[in-house]
Design a protein around this motif. Structure first.
Motif, mmCIF file in Angstrom:
data_model
loop_
_atom_site.group_PDB
_atom_site.id
_atom_site.type_symbol
_atom_site.label_atom_id
_atom_site.label_comp_id
_atom_site.label_asym_id
_atom_site.label_seq_id
_atom_site.Cartn_x
_atom_site.Cartn_y
_atom_site.Cartn_z
ATOM 1 N N SER A 6 0.821 -1.210 0.000
ATOM 2 C CA SER A 6 0.000 0.000 0.000
ATOM 3 C C SER A 6 0.856 1.262 0.000
ATOM 4 C CB SER A 6 -0.947 0.005 1.202
ATOM 5 O OG SER A 6 -0.231 0.059 2.418
ATOM 6 N N LYS A 7 1.992 1.228 0.710
ATOM 7 C CA LYS A 7 2.879 2.389 0.726
ATOM 8 C C LYS A 7 3.529 2.602 -0.631
ATOM 9 C CE LYS A 7 3.923 2.307 5.670
ATOM 10 N NZ LYS A 7 4.944 2.060 6.718
ATOM 11 N N GLU A 8 3.711 1.502 -1.371
ATOM 12 C CA GLU A 8 4.345 1.589 -2.683
ATOM 13 C C GLU A 8 3.349 1.943 -3.775
ATOM 14 O OE1 GLU A 8 7.129 -1.209 -5.621
ATOM 15 O OE2 GLU A 8 6.593 -1.883 -3.610
ATOM 16 N N HIS A 9 2.104 1.435 -3.646
ATOM 17 C CA HIS A 9 1.134 1.598 -4.727
ATOM 18 C C HIS A 9 -0.124 2.369 -4.336
ATOM 19 C CE1 HIS A 9 3.333 -1.309 -7.201
ATOM 20 N NE2 HIS A 9 3.374 -2.107 -6.156
ATOM 21 N N GLY A 10 -0.406 2.464 -3.028
ATOM 22 C CA GLY A 10 -1.693 2.995 -2.595
ATOM 23 C C GLY A 10 -1.759 4.503 -2.474
ATOM 24 N N CYS A 11 -2.902 4.958 -1.969
ATOM 25 C CA CYS A 11 -3.151 6.388 -1.767
ATOM 26 C C CYS A 11 -3.153 6.680 -0.268
ATOM 27 C CB CYS A 11 -4.497 6.778 -2.374
ATOM 28 S SG CYS A 11 -4.645 6.400 -4.133
ATOM 29 N N ARG A 12 -2.443 7.726 0.144
ATOM 30 C CA ARG A 12 -2.351 8.058 1.565
ATOM 31 C C ARG A 12 -3.260 9.225 1.908
ATOM 32 N NH1 ARG A 12 3.105 9.410 5.141
ATOM 33 N NH2 ARG A 12 2.008 9.726 7.123
ATOM 34 N N ILE A 13 -4.031 9.049 2.991
ATOM 35 C CA ILE A 13 -4.854 10.122 3.547
ATOM 36 C C ILE A 13 -4.614 10.123 5.046
ATOM 37 C CG2 ILE A 13 -7.175 11.036 3.862
ATOM 38 C CD1 ILE A 13 -8.040 9.562 1.374
ATOM 39 N N GLY A 14 -3.879 11.118 5.535
ATOM 40 C CA GLY A 14 -3.526 11.155 6.951
ATOM 41 C C GLY A 14 -2.617 9.995 7.298
ATOM 42 N N ASP A 15 -3.024 9.194 8.304
ATOM 43 C CA ASP A 15 -2.224 8.033 8.694
ATOM 44 C C ASP A 15 -2.805 6.741 8.130
ATOM 45 O OD1 ASP A 15 -4.500 7.909 10.184
ATOM 46 O OD2 ASP A 15 -3.513 7.551 12.111
ATOM 47 N N GLU A 16 -3.618 6.853 7.077
ATOM 48 C CA GLU A 16 -4.231 5.688 6.448
ATOM 49 C C GLU A 16 -3.763 5.544 5.002
ATOM 50 O OE1 GLU A 16 -8.499 5.865 8.885
ATOM 51 O OE2 GLU A 16 -8.444 6.096 6.699
ATOM 52 N N TYR A 17 -3.663 4.279 4.555
ATOM 53 C CA TYR A 17 -3.339 3.980 3.162
ATOM 54 C C TYR A 17 -4.464 3.136 2.577
ATOM 55 C CZ TYR A 17 1.525 5.592 3.374
ATOM 56 O OH TYR A 17 2.659 6.358 3.480
ATOM 57 N N THR A 18 -4.895 3.477 1.380
ATOM 58 C CA THR A 18 -5.957 2.728 0.707
ATOM 59 C C THR A 18 -5.446 2.142 -0.595
ATOM 60 O OG1 THR A 18 -7.672 4.156 1.645
ATOM 61 C CG2 THR A 18 -8.266 2.851 -0.293
ATOM 62 N N PHE A 19 -5.749 0.860 -0.806
ATOM 63 C CA PHE A 19 -5.375 0.208 -2.060
ATOM 64 C C PHE A 19 -6.170 0.822 -3.210
ATOM 65 C CE2 PHE A 19 -2.879 -3.794 -1.624
ATOM 66 C CZ PHE A 19 -2.523 -3.629 -0.300
ATOM 67 N N PRO A 20 -5.554 0.977 -4.395
ATOM 68 C CA PRO A 20 -6.264 1.541 -5.544
ATOM 69 C C PRO A 20 -7.006 0.488 -6.358
ATOM 70 C CG PRO A 20 -3.982 1.246 -6.108
ATOM 71 C CD PRO A 20 -4.122 0.805 -4.666
ATOM 72 N N PHE A 21 -6.944 -0.782 -5.941
ATOM 73 C CA PHE A 21 -7.625 -1.847 -6.672
ATOM 74 C C PHE A 21 -8.114 -2.905 -5.685
ATOM 75 C CE2 PHE A 21 -2.963 -2.098 -7.234
ATOM 76 C CZ PHE A 21 -2.690 -3.099 -6.323
ATOM 77 N N LYS A 22 -9.022 -3.757 -6.145
ATOM 78 C CA LYS A 22 -9.595 -4.790 -5.292
ATOM 79 C C LYS A 22 -8.698 -6.027 -5.280
ATOM 80 C CE LYS A 22 -14.365 -3.320 -6.186
ATOM 81 N NZ LYS A 22 -15.690 -3.722 -6.714
ATOM 82 N N LEU A 23 -8.635 -6.682 -4.122
ATOM 83 C CA LEU A 23 -7.872 -7.916 -3.973
ATOM 84 C C LEU A 23 -8.773 -8.991 -3.381
ATOM 85 C CD1 LEU A 23 -4.473 -6.675 -2.481
ATOM 86 C CD2 LEU A 23 -4.842 -7.599 -4.763
#
Length: 231
Positions: free
Chosen positions: A173-190
């Motif tokens: 998630s840190k490499e590919h995801g989106c960061r909002i505050g102290d949270e990371y969100t995946f950009p795709f479904k797994l």
């Protein structure tokens, strides 16, 4: 279709090399080197679900993902398809061509409508023969990438499956995801099956580990989109 980096840059007024500077493999490139690369660039538009290259196919092109996302997979000897990784905007695909491999070791398929820029191997080799400093810059970037991958391998070494899953999710998630505050969100479904392949565990065990992480508030999962808390 030839690369249109110069047109994109002109429209964005951010400099000729903006397109290529977005990619880790060109971190050590100066402006003149980026301009040289643009002369051999190739742009492709790939619809969702289309195979970009197949496992065992001739390895002769490097792809730079401008938009969309791509799944990397490998078919084992018993015919089982294993999901290995996901690539998205800013990632590089087909970097194995620099190691001298003749065939792609994995298959790559577009998950979403995807746009790539890239280079044919023979064109890149011709450019490096004329300007060896370009090859040295690639070596520096590849060394940094190897260090990052070593850190991900360290995550897989976690003994507890719950911690191992969280470590792998955090790394990706840190490499590919989106960061909002102290949270990371995946950009795709797994799916849990895909997570099982990434972590090296059975799908049922992954389901239990995911439930434990959710109950402890370490992650949340909505419509298969994973968000990591306090990452």
């Amino acid at each position: 279709m030839r690369c249109v980096c110069d047109q994109c840059a002109a429209a964005d007024s951010a400099g000729t090399g903006k397109c290529l500077k977005d990619f880790w493999i060109f971190d050590h490139f100066c402006e003149s080197q980026l301009q040289d690369l643009q002369t051999i660039g190739i742009r492709r538009e790939i619809p969702a679900g289309q195979l970009i290259f197949n496992q065992g196919g001739k390895a002769d092109e490097l792809f730079l993902i401008r938009s969309g996302s791509i799944k990397l997979s490998k078919v084992s000897e018993d015919g089982t398809e294993v999901t290995l990784d996901f690539r998205r905007y800013g990632d590089v695909l087909g970097e194995d061509i620099f190691s001298g491999v003749e065939a792609y070791p994995v298959s790559a398929m577009a998950i979403d409508d995807t746009v790539t820029c890239g280079f044919n191997l023979s064109d890149f080799q011709s450019l490096v023969r004329k300007k060896p400093d370009i090859g040295l810059s690639v070596i520096k970037s590849m060394s940094n990438k190897i260090s990052a991958l070593s850190n991900r391998i360290g995550s897989i070494a976690e003994v507890n499956l719950e911690d191992r899953l969280y470590s792998v999710l955090s790394s990706i998630s840190k490499e590919h995801g989106c960061r909002i505050g102290d949270e990371y969100t995946f950009p795709f479904k797994l799916t849990h099956e895909e997570l099982a392949f990434l972590v090296g565990a059975h799908r049922v065990s992954i389901t239990k580990a995911m439930q434990a992480l959710i109950s402890k508030g370490r992650i949340c999962c909505t419509n298969k989109i994973i968000t990591l808390k306090n990452c």
